[in-house]
Design an enzyme around this catalytic site. Structure first.
Site, PDB file in Angstrom:
ATOM      1  N   GLY A  46       0.834  -1.194   0.000  1.00 53.92           N
ATOM      2  CA  GLY A  46       0.000   0.000   0.000  1.00 53.92           C
ATOM      3  C   GLY A  46       0.870   1.246   0.000  1.00 53.92           C
ATOM      4  O   GLY A  46       1.997   1.211   0.517  1.00 53.92           O
ATOM      5  N   GLN A  51       3.236   9.911   1.124  1.00 52.77           N
ATOM      6  CA  GLN A  51       4.512   9.178   1.177  1.00 52.77           C
ATOM      7  C   GLN A  51       5.408   9.458  -0.019  1.00 52.77           C
ATOM      8  O   GLN A  51       6.580   9.087  -0.014  1.00 52.77           O
ATOM      9  CB  GLN A  51       4.247   7.673   1.272  1.00 52.77           C
ATOM     10  CG  GLN A  51       3.551   7.272   2.554  1.00 52.77           C
ATOM     11  CD  GLN A  51       3.331   5.779   2.588  1.00 52.77           C
ATOM     12  OE1 GLN A  51       2.339   5.289   2.060  1.00 52.77           O
ATOM     13  NE2 GLN A  51       4.246   5.038   3.190  1.00 52.77           N
ATOM     14  N   CYS A  96       5.532  -0.039   7.425  1.00 58.09           N
ATOM     15  CA  CYS A  96       5.236   1.130   6.592  1.00 58.09           C
ATOM     16  C   CYS A  96       6.489   1.487   5.807  1.00 58.09           C
ATOM     17  O   CYS A  96       7.581   1.527   6.374  1.00 58.09           O
ATOM     18  CB  CYS A  96       4.829   2.290   7.496  1.00 58.09           C
ATOM     19  SG  CYS A  96       4.449   3.797   6.607  1.00 58.09           S
ATOM     20  N   LEU A  97       6.321   1.751   4.521  1.00 58.33           N
ATOM     21  CA  LEU A  97       7.480   2.094   3.690  1.00 58.33           C
ATOM     22  C   LEU A  97       8.138   3.394   4.147  1.00 58.33           C
ATOM     23  O   LEU A  97       9.302   3.632   3.864  1.00 58.33           O
ATOM     24  CB  LEU A  97       7.062   2.202   2.216  1.00 58.33           C
ATOM     25  CG  LEU A  97       6.594   0.889   1.575  1.00 58.33           C
ATOM     26  CD1 LEU A  97       6.053   1.142   0.175  1.00 58.33           C
ATOM     27  CD2 LEU A  97       7.723  -0.130   1.531  1.00 58.33           C
ATOM     28  N   HIS A 138      -4.759   1.872   7.269  1.00 58.67           N
ATOM     29  CA  HIS A 138      -3.400   2.409   7.402  1.00 58.67           C
ATOM     30  C   HIS A 138      -3.150   3.500   6.343  1.00 58.67           C
ATOM     31  O   HIS A 138      -2.614   4.564   6.651  1.00 58.67           O
ATOM     32  CB  HIS A 138      -2.419   1.232   7.250  1.00 58.67           C
ATOM     33  CG  HIS A 138      -0.971   1.578   7.248  1.00 58.67           C
ATOM     34  ND1 HIS A 138      -0.069   1.031   8.147  1.00 58.67           N
ATOM     35  CD2 HIS A 138      -0.234   2.393   6.444  1.00 58.67           C
ATOM     36  CE1 HIS A 138       1.150   1.514   7.887  1.00 58.67           C
ATOM     37  NE2 HIS A 138       1.070   2.329   6.856  1.00 58.67           N
ATOM     38  N   GLU A 139      -3.580   3.220   5.098  1.00 65.28           N
ATOM     39  CA  GLU A 139      -3.332   4.184   4.013  1.00 65.28           C
ATOM     40  C   GLU A 139      -4.198   5.433   4.165  1.00 65.28           C
ATOM     41  O   GLU A 139      -3.742   6.550   3.906  1.00 65.28           O
ATOM     42  CB  GLU A 139      -3.560   3.536   2.639  1.00 65.28           C
ATOM     43  CG  GLU A 139      -2.694   2.312   2.344  1.00 65.28           C
ATOM     44  CD  GLU A 139      -1.219   2.485   2.629  1.00 65.28           C
ATOM     45  OE1 GLU A 139      -0.706   3.622   2.531  1.00 65.28           O
ATOM     46  OE2 GLU A 139      -0.569   1.489   2.987  1.00 65.28           O
ATOM     47  N   HIS A 142      -2.649   7.741   6.554  1.00 67.62           N
ATOM     48  CA  HIS A 142      -1.574   8.548   5.951  1.00 67.62           C
ATOM     49  C   HIS A 142      -2.125   9.863   5.402  1.00 67.62           C
ATOM     50  O   HIS A 142      -1.498  10.915   5.538  1.00 67.62           O
ATOM     51  CB  HIS A 142      -0.911   7.790   4.796  1.00 67.62           C
ATOM     52  CG  HIS A 142       0.224   6.909   5.213  1.00 67.62           C
ATOM     53  ND1 HIS A 142       1.347   7.388   5.851  1.00 67.62           N
ATOM     54  CD2 HIS A 142       0.433   5.577   5.049  1.00 67.62           C
ATOM     55  CE1 HIS A 142       2.195   6.382   6.077  1.00 67.62           C
ATOM     56  NE2 HIS A 142       1.658   5.269   5.605  1.00 67.62           N
TER      57      HIS A 142
HETATM   58 NI    NI Z   1       2.432   3.355   5.653  1.00 73.88          NI
END
Ligand code: NI
Length: 173
Positions: A46, A51, A96-97, A138-139, A142
């Protein structure tokens, strides 16, 4: 289509609230495709606009991408909105990236229904549970400047932040 660079903590863009898109036009579609490529390259399941330094309410997901040999099944969302959530809670390990190599168990509603605008600018709904439910929540977080570490104890959260800072200092990232 040029992939983006993924932004990591403590960049303030990760704490900002993204704005709604007026419609999913060619520009937003190009952004969605580039975000998907960036996510596949990472690799991740995701990715939200914040991000990659963009502050519009756009996210991409593909849970199939985590398993080798499975056909891609990308989901593109603009202006996602949780319109229902279950009382039942689910605990799952998240990463998370933007917080590389750190994982922790996060508690969320087990199931959610999400209203959004799809790649073709059509209104759509998704009912998610399990990993997809964690991922979409989660997304969406963000897009509101919220990170999964915000759900952890202060101690655990600070530990993760320090670890990422250290990695960045050592230029591992
Ligand atoms: Ni994330």
């Amino acid at each position: 289509m040029k992939p983006y660079t993924i932004i990591t903590i403590p960049d303030p863009v990760l704490r900002q609230t993204a704005s709604e898109v007026a419609r999913v036009d060619a520009d937003v579609q190009a952004q969605m495709n580039a975000m998907l490529q960036t996510m596949y390259d990472a690799p991740g399941i995701g990715l939200a606009a914040n991000q990659v330094g963009l502050l519009n309410r756009v996210l991409v997901m593909d849970l199939a991408s985590r398993k080798e040999g499975e056909a891609p099944a990308p989901i593109f969302m603009a202006n996602p909105q949780i319109i229902w959530e279950s009382e039942e809670i689910s605990v799952m390990e998240e990463g998370c990236l933007s917080i590389p190599e750190q994982y922790a168990e996060v508690e969320r509603p087990a199931s959610v229904r999400v209203k959004y605008v799809d790649f073709n600018n059509q209104e759509a709904e998704l009912e998610a549970n399990g990993l997809l439910s964690h991922c979409v929540q989660h997304e969406i977080d963000h897009l509101n400047g919220v990170l999964f570490i915000d759900y952890l104890s202060k101690l655990k959260k600070n530990m993760i932040i320090k670890r990422v800072e250290k990695m960045k200092k050592q230029e591992i990232l």
